[in-house]
Design a protein around this motif. Structure first.
Motif, short mmCIF file in Angstrom:
data_model
loop_
_atom_site.label_atom_id
_atom_site.label_comp_id
_atom_site.label_asym_id
_atom_site.label_seq_id
_atom_site.Cartn_x
_atom_site.Cartn_y
_atom_site.Cartn_z
N ALA A 267 36.80 78.20 71.61
CA ALA A 267 37.55 77.48 70.58
C ALA A 267 38.33 76.33 71.23
N GLY A 268 38.46 75.24 70.50
CA GLY A 268 39.22 74.11 71.01
C GLY A 268 38.32 72.96 71.45
N ALA A 269 38.95 71.93 72.00
CA ALA A 269 38.24 70.70 72.35
C ALA A 269 37.49 70.84 73.67
N THR A 270 36.34 70.17 73.74
CA THR A 270 35.56 70.07 74.97
C THR A 270 35.31 68.59 75.25
N PRO A 271 35.83 68.03 76.34
CA PRO A 271 35.62 66.60 76.61
C PRO A 271 34.15 66.27 76.85
#
Length: 344
Positions: A267-271
């Motif tokens: 979960a969350g952002a992945t660059p």
């Protein structure tokens, strides 16, 4: 009918128990199925560790299920007691725009049997009759247990169009990565490279037909991969779905190429390198589960003998040892761990 059955309850990796619960009763359009074999999926261990973004603890696992029909609801006339079946576990609403267009695998209200609802890691379970398929005559239960995990790679490969003559990179040589290797080769891919951190998993990929198997942690991985197969790849399947693997995918893929995210990301952002995505016209696409068409294709592929059970089923445990099965599944040298159920 047995009044009490055993059912696995997962509270955490350290707390997996067998509970006694009343035997389920099928509704009008449901089947009551006695479990014979159920697989432990990477999603199961991720969920048990508290890392799966869409499975809440505690939960009752078991979506890679094979069983025998023991009772039918009044409206489930297409099946009979004694039929061997496998579960297609996506439970969809049938009303949203995605369902109406045939893409029920991304239903707005999607629930997955054995993830958001009680699953088949139990003596008995109920399931809507339209969510199961008959096991073909001559197919073993262990073979049938591989249909569900194979259907996901079949769906992912189908999203890339005609692979005939194209080059493919597969990031991750776990069960899904290895089955993606088989599905991509069956779809006509000319050259396939697989990456993984572990030598044993790379060796397995080579045995299963990869043209090259490269260390995922190598600082010059992209150069190694391009040298091994003669340049950038037409398609990259990311079966890891982490920041490092996505960075590798955008570097490995050719201009105008296709990156398919198969693994479940945290979960969350992945660059990601948007400059490369824009400049090279890279297509990045997610893929979730499968539809009946993919499921039937996976069934046919297994029935054809393209997948050898011994290459994938590396350990089995009885239902009462489900906790041990989860522990074994964490061993990166294992491929597919199965739980066998002798019945109540």
């Amino acid at each position: 009918m047995t009044e009490q059955i055993r059912r696995v309850l997962v509270r955490s990796l350290a707390d997996i128990s067998i509970e006694q619960v009343p035997a389920p009763v099928p509704g009008d359009d449901e089947l009551l199925v006695r479990t014979t074999v159920v697989g432990v999926c990477g999603s199961d261990t991720h969920a048990a560790a508290g890392h799966h973004p869409f499975i809440d603890l505690p939960y009752h696992p078991g979506h890679e299920a094979v069983g025998i029909v023991v009772a039918t609801g009044s409206g489930a006339d297409d099946f009979a007691v004694g039929d061997r079946v496998i579960v297609e576990p996506n439970l969809y609403c049938g009303r949203c725009a995605q369902c109406r267009s045939g893409r029920y695998n991304i239903c707005q209200e999607l629930k997955v049997f054995g993830c958001q609802t009680p699953g088949a890691m139990a003596d008995l379970f109920t399931i809507p009759a339209d969510r199961v398929h008959r096991v073909p005559d001559g197919m073993t239960d262990f073979q049938a247990a591989l249909v569900e995990p194979l259907a996901t790679p079949v769906h992912a490969v189908a999203k890339t169009g005609d692979l005939t003559g194209r080059t493919v990179a597969i990031l991750g040589a776990g069960p899904i990565g290895l089955l993606t290797l088989i599905a991509a080769r069956h779809a006509g891919a000319a050259r396939i490279a697989v990456t993984d951190l572990l030598p044993g998993k790379r060796e397995r990929a080579l045995r299963l037909g990869a043209d090259a198997a490269l260390p995922a942690g190598a600082p010059d991985l992209v150069a190694q991969a391009h040298a091994a197969l003669g340049g950038p790849f037409d398609v990259v399947f990311d079966c890891v779905a982490r920041e490092q693997s996505m960075a590798q995918a955008t570097d490995l893929v050719a201009k105008g190429g296709h990156v398919v995210v198969v693994g479940v990301g945290a979960a969350g952002a992945t660059p990601i390198r948007l400059d490369l995505v824009q400049d090279r016209e890279i297509r990045i696409e997610g893929t979730l589960m499968y539809t009946t068409e993919d499921y039937r294709a996976a069934l046919s592929l297994l029935a054809s003998g393209a997948v050898h059970t011994a290459d994938f089923v590396t350990a089995t445990y009885a239902l009462e040892d489900a906790a041990k099965a989860f522990t074994a599944s964490l061993d990166p040298e294992q491929v597919k761990v199965l739980v066998t159920v002798d019945g109540p």
